[in-house]
Write a protein that holds these residues in place. Structure first.
Motif, mmCIF file in Angstrom:
data_model
loop_
_atom_site.group_PDB
_atom_site.id
_atom_site.type_symbol
_atom_site.label_atom_id
_atom_site.label_comp_id
_atom_site.label_asym_id
_atom_site.label_seq_id
_atom_site.Cartn_x
_atom_site.Cartn_y
_atom_site.Cartn_z
ATOM 1 N N VAL A 259 0.447 -1.251 -0.023
ATOM 2 C CA VAL A 259 -0.106 0.283 0.329
ATOM 3 C C VAL A 259 0.869 1.093 -0.310
ATOM 4 N N CYS A 260 0.306 1.799 -0.510
ATOM 5 C CA CYS A 260 1.435 3.621 -0.779
ATOM 6 C C CYS A 260 0.743 4.111 0.016
ATOM 7 N N ILE A 261 1.192 5.075 1.350
ATOM 8 C CA ILE A 261 1.333 6.440 1.991
ATOM 9 C C ILE A 261 1.673 7.453 1.944
ATOM 10 N N GLY A 262 0.785 8.332 1.700
ATOM 11 C CA GLY A 262 2.043 9.673 1.582
ATOM 12 C C GLY A 262 1.257 11.074 1.432
ATOM 13 N N PHE A 263 0.766 12.260 2.058
ATOM 14 C CA PHE A 263 0.793 13.035 2.044
ATOM 15 C C PHE A 263 0.819 14.556 1.507
ATOM 16 N N GLY A 264 1.525 14.294 0.260
ATOM 17 C CA GLY A 264 1.882 15.338 -0.111
ATOM 18 C C GLY A 264 2.867 16.699 0.255
ATOM 19 N N SER A 265 2.455 17.708 0.212
ATOM 20 C CA SER A 265 2.733 18.911 0.302
ATOM 21 C C SER A 265 2.338 19.380 1.654
ATOM 22 N N MET A 266 1.328 18.167 2.555
ATOM 23 C CA MET A 266 1.055 18.795 3.460
ATOM 24 C C MET A 266 1.599 18.893 4.716
ATOM 25 N N HIS A 267 2.428 19.561 4.893
ATOM 26 C CA HIS A 267 3.752 19.729 6.403
ATOM 27 C C HIS A 267 2.492 19.717 7.869
ATOM 28 N N ASP A 268 3.465 18.583 8.493
ATOM 29 C CA ASP A 268 2.538 18.505 9.699
ATOM 30 C C ASP A 268 3.908 18.438 10.892
ATOM 31 N N ARG A 269 2.826 18.997 11.975
ATOM 32 C CA ARG A 269 4.547 19.264 12.844
ATOM 33 C C ARG A 269 3.939 17.994 13.993
ATOM 34 N N ASP A 270 3.286 16.924 13.525
ATOM 35 C CA ASP A 270 3.231 15.749 14.177
ATOM 36 C C ASP A 270 3.315 15.086 13.151
ATOM 37 N N ALA A 271 3.901 14.483 12.462
ATOM 38 C CA ALA A 271 4.239 13.865 11.636
ATOM 39 C C ALA A 271 4.832 12.251 12.205
ATOM 40 N N ALA A 272 5.497 12.953 13.386
ATOM 41 C CA ALA A 272 5.524 11.468 14.485
ATOM 42 C C ALA A 272 4.905 10.352 14.852
ATOM 43 N N ARG A 273 3.652 11.140 15.050
ATOM 44 C CA ARG A 273 2.708 10.831 15.705
ATOM 45 C C ARG A 273 1.553 10.076 14.588
ATOM 46 N N VAL A 274 1.968 10.818 13.750
ATOM 47 C CA VAL A 274 0.958 10.217 12.199
ATOM 48 C C VAL A 274 1.502 9.355 11.922
ATOM 49 N N THR A 275 3.062 8.833 11.704
ATOM 50 C CA THR A 275 3.670 7.969 11.228
ATOM 51 C C THR A 275 3.488 6.495 11.907
ATOM 52 N N SER A 276 3.837 6.696 13.341
ATOM 53 C CA SER A 276 3.579 5.917 14.050
ATOM 54 C C SER A 276 2.109 5.309 13.778
ATOM 55 N N ILE A 277 0.981 6.063 13.276
ATOM 56 C CA ILE A 277 -0.370 5.917 13.358
ATOM 57 C C ILE A 277 -0.411 4.406 11.894
ATOM 58 N N VAL A 278 0.445 5.367 10.670
ATOM 59 C CA VAL A 278 0.580 4.307 9.901
ATOM 60 C C VAL A 278 0.798 3.182 9.976
ATOM 61 N N LEU A 279 2.140 3.320 10.565
ATOM 62 C CA LEU A 279 3.031 1.972 10.727
ATOM 63 C C LEU A 279 2.226 0.865 12.036
ATOM 64 N N ARG A 280 1.583 1.309 12.160
ATOM 65 C CA ARG A 280 0.649 0.397 12.839
ATOM 66 C C ARG A 280 -0.401 -0.125 12.724
ATOM 67 N N ALA A 281 -0.677 0.715 11.949
ATOM 68 C CA ALA A 281 -2.129 0.314 11.332
ATOM 69 C C ALA A 281 -1.316 -0.851 10.137
ATOM 70 N N LEU A 282 -1.104 -0.863 9.284
ATOM 71 C CA LEU A 282 -0.280 -1.623 8.816
ATOM 72 C C LEU A 282 0.481 -2.723 9.424
ATOM 73 N N ASP A 283 1.104 -2.810 10.644
ATOM 74 C CA ASP A 283 1.248 -3.940 11.307
ATOM 75 C C ASP A 283 0.013 -4.591 10.978
ATOM 76 N N GLN A 284 -0.812 -3.576 11.774
ATOM 77 C CA GLN A 284 -2.111 -4.703 12.312
ATOM 78 C C GLN A 284 -3.645 -4.733 11.013
ATOM 79 N N CYS A 285 -2.916 -4.594 9.876
ATOM 80 C CA CYS A 285 -3.943 -5.736 9.073
ATOM 81 C C CYS A 285 -2.878 -5.953 7.936
ATOM 82 N N GLY A 286 -1.423 -6.583 8.530
ATOM 83 C CA GLY A 286 -1.028 -7.035 7.814
ATOM 84 C C GLY A 286 0.045 -7.015 6.341
#
Length: 428
Positions: A259-286
């Motif tokens: 699966v490809c996940i990315g938010f383009g030019s959307m800068h996020d000062r809480d990118a670490a939290r969002v990245t953690s959500i993405v990695l855990r979600a990918l892991d949860q659905c295998g």
């Protein structure tokens, strides 16, 4: 013809115009793209002239005001306020640079981000203007402007509400940007103030309007004029000199399609939290994942057999090679996802992105959008799981991709532009 296109913002605000400009150039027209200095190399490598309007688009979006604008969600008024606050200090400089860029032009292609500048310079130089847009923003009683939520289905009053959204947007821009724009018109161009509804009223003029998206995605409403056309998306194929980052092709081939996940030019000062959500979600659905970090919406993660991070890659190359896409819902990224023929989940941040998320869902080629501020491990994992396992959705996405790929949006737009000026019906 010599054509100048002023546009600012993110890559998504620039790339479709590079595609259109390149198409016009192959027909013998001279095209100058005036935008942020960030994009000079990108513009020039596609054979277009470049003129710098402003130094740093990425820096603007990473500022405090830019951050508030990027996270305004579905609140159209909040977006307009922050957009205006970002632009006000720049208007005088931008107008002067736009004027310089348009000297010697035969026509200006106005864009959503710089229509105030284009109209003012056209007044000064007595140039014709062609309105262009990557989103449906021209007034109609059949739907609201793309910044606003739709009226509840079946509830009376939709026509009034729809028209009111355009009036509110025009009024908001006049109130927020009218005074500094009028000062800039006086000081830079020696022009009188614009009428109160001057820029918004441009939609009502009998001029050519070109919308760079597909009629299969957003059909034109019946109350648009005969000079308003939806041409199809303006796609730019990858530079043939582009090479995938080291290891990316090996990763794509080494296991189940990711699966490809990315938010383009959307800068996020809480990118670490969002990245953690993405990695855990990918892991949860295998699922395996390709993370595209771009302007800072996600952080790069260590390469493993399950995750590969890349700063950027042409979506026209990457999206057909993945099983599904999670993105922010920018017009260009949405178009690329639809063209690839794979399901998309839109995680909108602001402006027109919720609109594109609703369209993807309504077409049956993606799950219901998840607003960025409501994204969590559970809802992201569930949406990814559905995109992978829902065979009807996957079939619809593949069929829809074929329809989009059959269109030639750049060619159609170029035909319309040439026919309009050859007819001699235009006026400055």
């Amino acid at each position: 013809m010599r054509i100048t296109i002023p546009t600012t913002g993110s890559l998504g605000d620039v790339q479709p115009y590079v595609a259109l400009g390149a198409g016009l150039r192959t027909r013998g027209h001279e095209v100058c793209l005036a935008t942020h200095a960030d994009f000079e190399r990108f513009v020039r490598c596609h054979g277009l002239e470049f003129f710098s309007l402003e130094e740093g688009g990425q820096a603007l979006q990473a500022s405090d005001t830019g951050d508030r604008m990027l996270h305004s969600g579905s609140n159209a008024l909040a977006f307009l306020c922050e957009f205006a606050r970002l632009r006000r200090p720049l208007l005088q400089h931008l107008l002067h640079r736009c004027w310089l860029a348009c000297r010697g032009a035969d026509v200006i292609l106005s864009t959503n981000t710089e229509f105030l500048l284009a109209e003012s310079v056209a007044d000064r130089e007595h140039l014709p203007v062609v309105w262009t847009s990557l989103q449906p923003v021209a007034p109609s009683r059949f739907r609201p402007i793309c910044l606003f939520r739709p009226w509840p289905h079946g509830v009376p009053g939709s026509s009034t509400y729809n028209l009111a959204t355009y009036a509110m947007t025009g009024l908001g821009m006049s109130l927020l940007l009218g005074p500094p724009l009028n000062r800039a018109r006086r000081d830079v161009l020696g022009l009188p103030p614009i009428p109160f509804y001057g820029p918004a009223a441009a939609f009502l003029a009998p001029r050519l309007c070109l919308d760079g998206y597909s009629i299969h995605v957003v059909p034109p409403p019946p109350d648009w004029g005969v000079n308003h056309h939806v041409s199809g998306f303006w796609f730019l194929d990858p530079d043939p000199r582009w090479q995938p980052p080291s290891g990316l092709i090996d990763f794509l081939d080494a296991g189940a399609t990711p699966v490809c996940i990315g938010f383009g030019s959307m800068h996020d000062r809480d990118a670490a939290r969002v990245t953690s959500i993405v990695l855990r979600a990918l892991d949860q659905c295998g699922q395996r994942g390709v993370l595209v970090t771009n302007w800072g919406g996600l952080l790069a993660s260590p390469v493993s057999d399950r995750i590969f991070s890349v700063e950027s890659a042409p979506y026209s190359w990457l999206f057909p090679r993945v099983s599904a896409v999670v993105h922010h819902g920018g017009a260009g990224t949405t178009a690329a996802g639809l063209r690839a023929g794979v399901p998309s989940l839109v995680v909108p941040f602001m402006a027109d992105q919720p609109f594109w998320g609703r369209r993807v869902h309504a077409l049956g080629v993606g799950p219901k959008p998840i607003p960025h501020n409501r994204l969590n491990v559970e809802n992201l994992a569930e949406s990814i799981r559905r995109m992978i396992t829902d065979e009807a959705m996957r079939r619809r996405a593949a069929e829809f991709g074929g329809r989009i790929r059959a269109e030639d949006g750049v060619g159609r737009a170029a035909d319309l532009l040439e026919q309009y000026f050859q007819s001699g019906t235009h006026s400055a």
